[in-house]
Write an enzyme that holds these catalytic residues in place. Structure first.
Site, PDB file in Angstrom:
ATOM      1  N   GLU A   1       0.821  -1.211   0.000  1.00  0.00           N
ATOM      2  CA  GLU A   1       0.000   0.000   0.000  1.00  0.00           C
ATOM      3  C   GLU A   1       0.855   1.261   0.000  1.00  0.00           C
ATOM      4  O   GLU A   1       1.549   1.547   0.978  1.00  0.00           O
ATOM      5  CB  GLU A   1      -0.886   0.015   1.263  1.00  0.00           C
ATOM      6  CG  GLU A   1      -1.752   1.260   1.334  1.00  0.00           C
ATOM      7  CD  GLU A   1      -2.634   1.318   2.560  1.00  0.00           C
ATOM      8  OE1 GLU A   1      -2.321   0.627   3.565  1.00  0.00           O
ATOM      9  OE2 GLU A   1      -3.631   2.052   2.534  1.00  0.00           O
TER      10      GLU A   1
ATOM     11  N   ASP B   1      -5.321   2.925  -2.042  1.00  0.00           N
ATOM     12  CA  ASP B   1      -6.235   3.481  -1.030  1.00  0.00           C
ATOM     13  C   ASP B   1      -6.724   4.821  -1.587  1.00  0.00           C
ATOM     14  O   ASP B   1      -5.918   5.706  -1.907  1.00  0.00           O
ATOM     15  CB  ASP B   1      -5.448   3.656   0.277  1.00  0.00           C
ATOM     16  CG  ASP B   1      -6.261   4.304   1.402  1.00  0.00           C
ATOM     17  OD1 ASP B   1      -7.029   5.244   1.117  1.00  0.00           O
ATOM     18  OD2 ASP B   1      -6.082   3.895   2.560  1.00  0.00           O
TER      19      ASP B   1
ATOM     20  N   HIS C   1      -5.331   8.121   0.014  1.00  0.00           N
ATOM     21  CA  HIS C   1      -3.958   8.465  -0.381  1.00  0.00           C
ATOM     22  C   HIS C   1      -3.898   8.873  -1.856  1.00  0.00           C
ATOM     23  O   HIS C   1      -3.183   9.806  -2.221  1.00  0.00           O
ATOM     24  CB  HIS C   1      -3.010   7.295  -0.100  1.00  0.00           C
ATOM     25  CG  HIS C   1      -2.992   6.889   1.336  1.00  0.00           C
ATOM     26  ND1 HIS C   1      -2.668   7.758   2.348  1.00  0.00           N
ATOM     27  CD2 HIS C   1      -3.309   5.720   1.949  1.00  0.00           C
ATOM     28  CE1 HIS C   1      -2.766   7.140   3.517  1.00  0.00           C
ATOM     29  NE2 HIS C   1      -3.150   5.903   3.296  1.00  0.00           N
TER      30      HIS C   1
ATOM     31  N   HIS D   1      -8.618   0.055  -0.583  1.00  0.00           N
ATOM     32  CA  HIS D   1      -9.182   0.741   0.581  1.00  0.00           C
ATOM     33  C   HIS D   1     -10.066   1.890   0.119  1.00  0.00           C
ATOM     34  O   HIS D   1      -9.688   2.649  -0.780  1.00  0.00           O
ATOM     35  CB  HIS D   1      -8.072   1.317   1.481  1.00  0.00           C
ATOM     36  CG  HIS D   1      -7.538   0.320   2.455  1.00  0.00           C
ATOM     37  ND1 HIS D   1      -6.437   0.559   3.246  1.00  0.00           N
ATOM     38  CD2 HIS D   1      -7.978  -0.933   2.779  1.00  0.00           C
ATOM     39  CE1 HIS D   1      -6.224  -0.503   4.016  1.00  0.00           C
ATOM     40  NE2 HIS D   1      -7.134  -1.417   3.744  1.00  0.00           N
TER      41      HIS D   1
ATOM     42  N   ARG E   1     -11.067  11.657   3.972  1.00  0.00           N
ATOM     43  CA  ARG E   1     -10.993  10.445   4.797  1.00  0.00           C
ATOM     44  C   ARG E   1     -12.277  10.184   5.574  1.00  0.00           C
ATOM     45  O   ARG E   1     -12.267   9.506   6.598  1.00  0.00           O
ATOM     46  CB  ARG E   1      -9.777  10.446   5.717  1.00  0.00           C
ATOM     47  CG  ARG E   1      -9.235   9.029   5.762  1.00  0.00           C
ATOM     48  CD  ARG E   1      -7.885   8.820   6.303  1.00  0.00           C
ATOM     49  NE  ARG E   1      -7.373   7.601   5.676  1.00  0.00           N
ATOM     50  CZ  ARG E   1      -6.226   7.043   5.946  1.00  0.00           C
ATOM     51  NH1 ARG E   1      -5.427   7.582   6.836  1.00  0.00           N
ATOM     52  NH2 ARG E   1      -5.845   5.951   5.336  1.00  0.00           N
TER      53      ARG E   1
ATOM     54  N   GLU F   1     -11.903   2.216   5.112  1.00  0.00           N
ATOM     55  CA  GLU F   1     -10.972   2.606   6.180  1.00  0.00           C
ATOM     56  C   GLU F   1     -11.083   4.130   6.261  1.00  0.00           C
ATOM     57  O   GLU F   1     -10.518   4.837   5.424  1.00  0.00           O
ATOM     58  CB  GLU F   1      -9.547   2.196   5.808  1.00  0.00           C
ATOM     59  CG  GLU F   1      -8.506   2.681   6.812  1.00  0.00           C
ATOM     60  CD  GLU F   1      -7.089   2.447   6.293  1.00  0.00           C
ATOM     61  OE1 GLU F   1      -6.344   1.712   6.943  1.00  0.00           O
ATOM     62  OE2 GLU F   1      -6.741   3.010   5.235  1.00  0.00           O
TER      63      GLU F   1
HETATM   64  C1  LER Z   1      -2.728   4.431   6.806  1.00  0.00           C
HETATM   65  O1  LER Z   1      -3.023   5.741   6.453  1.00  0.00           O
HETATM   66  C2  LER Z   1      -3.423   3.457   5.936  1.00  0.00           C
HETATM   67  O2  LER Z   1      -4.023   3.820   4.944  1.00  0.00           O
HETATM   68  C3  LER Z   1      -3.397   2.027   6.320  1.00  0.00           C
HETATM   69  O3  LER Z   1      -4.112   1.247   5.426  1.00  0.00           O
HETATM   70  C4  LER Z   1      -1.987   1.530   6.501  1.00  0.00           C
HETATM   71  O4  LER Z   1      -1.839   0.193   6.195  1.00  0.00           O
HETATM   72 MN    MN Z   2      -5.237   2.386   3.775  1.00  0.00          MN
END
Ligand code: LER
Ligand code: MN
Length: 262
Positions: free
Chosen positions: A147, A180, A183, A206, A212, A241
């Site tokens: 990730e 993710d 990010h 994710h 977020r 997440e």
């Molecule tokens: C941390 O910001 C994150 O996205 C988690 O999934 C870390 O593995």
């Molecule tokens: Mn993540």
């Protein structure tokens, strides 16, 4: 596609309460912590059998990082990740989400920032750690979902392209990419284009919006993102997440309805 939620953001004291809650809301699966596999595998096995919910993945829950300047911390991360994959394979959990490192430095990029590390040293540590983990994963089974994190959380891998370069350098089927959306909203120039470019190695995803919060609560273009996932034929899991919502009983079912419309 399977929609899952990380246990850490689901109300409940025990794994069973969290699994029951997710089943009532209609989610397909759960992303547990790697610590659940290390510390309470029998409880997890019972809850999986009783609720029928799929555990799509584990995330984190070990000590140290794959890129860690402290050799003992790095060795501990490697050993615990190997153990999580082994227990996960026994329980039928497909893989573990791993960043290169989390919270041990940023790559903010603006002058006059200076760094006490070099990208090449970090990359060498990452390649060595991954080779050790994959050597044992070949026997035990289980995938590693690599990730990339945004520049404020990880100095090693920030973009899908950077993680892809590591995945290609190693070239092992058990090493896959884990985009993710939070990010990506910071690091990718064009999220749908990045998903298409790296489709061949995506193993897990994710979900969080640009801020977020839950999908649908920020400014991510979800229609375009899911059009890309449909076009590349993504059939795997997507685990939420995000920041825990103030009103989970309303917010989680609303988010799932939104995701299903996509
Ligand atoms: C941390 O910001 C994150 O996205 C988690 O999934 C870390 O593995
Ligand atoms: Mn993540």
């Amino acid at each position: 596609m399977l929609f899952a939620v990380q246990t850490t953001i689901v109300p409940g004291e025990t794994l069973r309460e969290k699994f029951d809650q997710l089943a009532r809301w209609g989610y397909d699966g759960v992303e547990v912590s790697g610590a659940d596999l290390l510390e309470r595998p029998d409880e997890l096995r019972r809850v999986m059998a009783d609720t029928g919910l799929r555990v799509t993945s584990a995330c984190g829950g070990y000590h140290g990082w794959l890129v860690d300047r402290n050799p003992r911390a790095r060795a501990l991360a490697i050993a615990e990740i190997q153990r999580i994959l082994a227990v996960g394979a026994e329980l039928g959990i497909p893989g573990l989400v791993v960043p290169a490192a989390y919270g041990i430095g940023a790559r903010a990029g603006l002058p006059p920032a200076r760094y006490a590390f070099t990208v090449d040293e970090d990359r060498a540590l990452l390649l060595d750690s991954l080779a050790q983990v994959l050597a044992s994963a070949e026997t035990t089974g289980g995938a590693l979902y690599l990730e990339p994190l945004n520049r404020y959380e990880d100095r090693v891998l920030n973009t899908l392209a950077e993680a892809r370069a590591i995945i290609d350098a190693i070239g092992h089927p058990q090493l896959q990419l884990m985009p993710d959306f939070f990010h990506m909203s910071i690091e990718e120039a064009d999220i749908p284009a990045s998903l298409r470019a790296h489709a061949a190695v995506i193993g897990h995803l994710h979900l969080a919006d640009s801020n977020r919060q839950l999908p649908g609560e920020g400014h991510t273009n979800w229609a375009a993102a899911f059009a890309a996932l449909r076009d590349i034929g993504y059939r795997g899991a997507l685990a939420i997440e995000c920041k825990p919502p103030a009103d989970p009983q309303t917010a989680f079912p609303t988010a799932l309805r939104f995701l299903r419309t996509l």
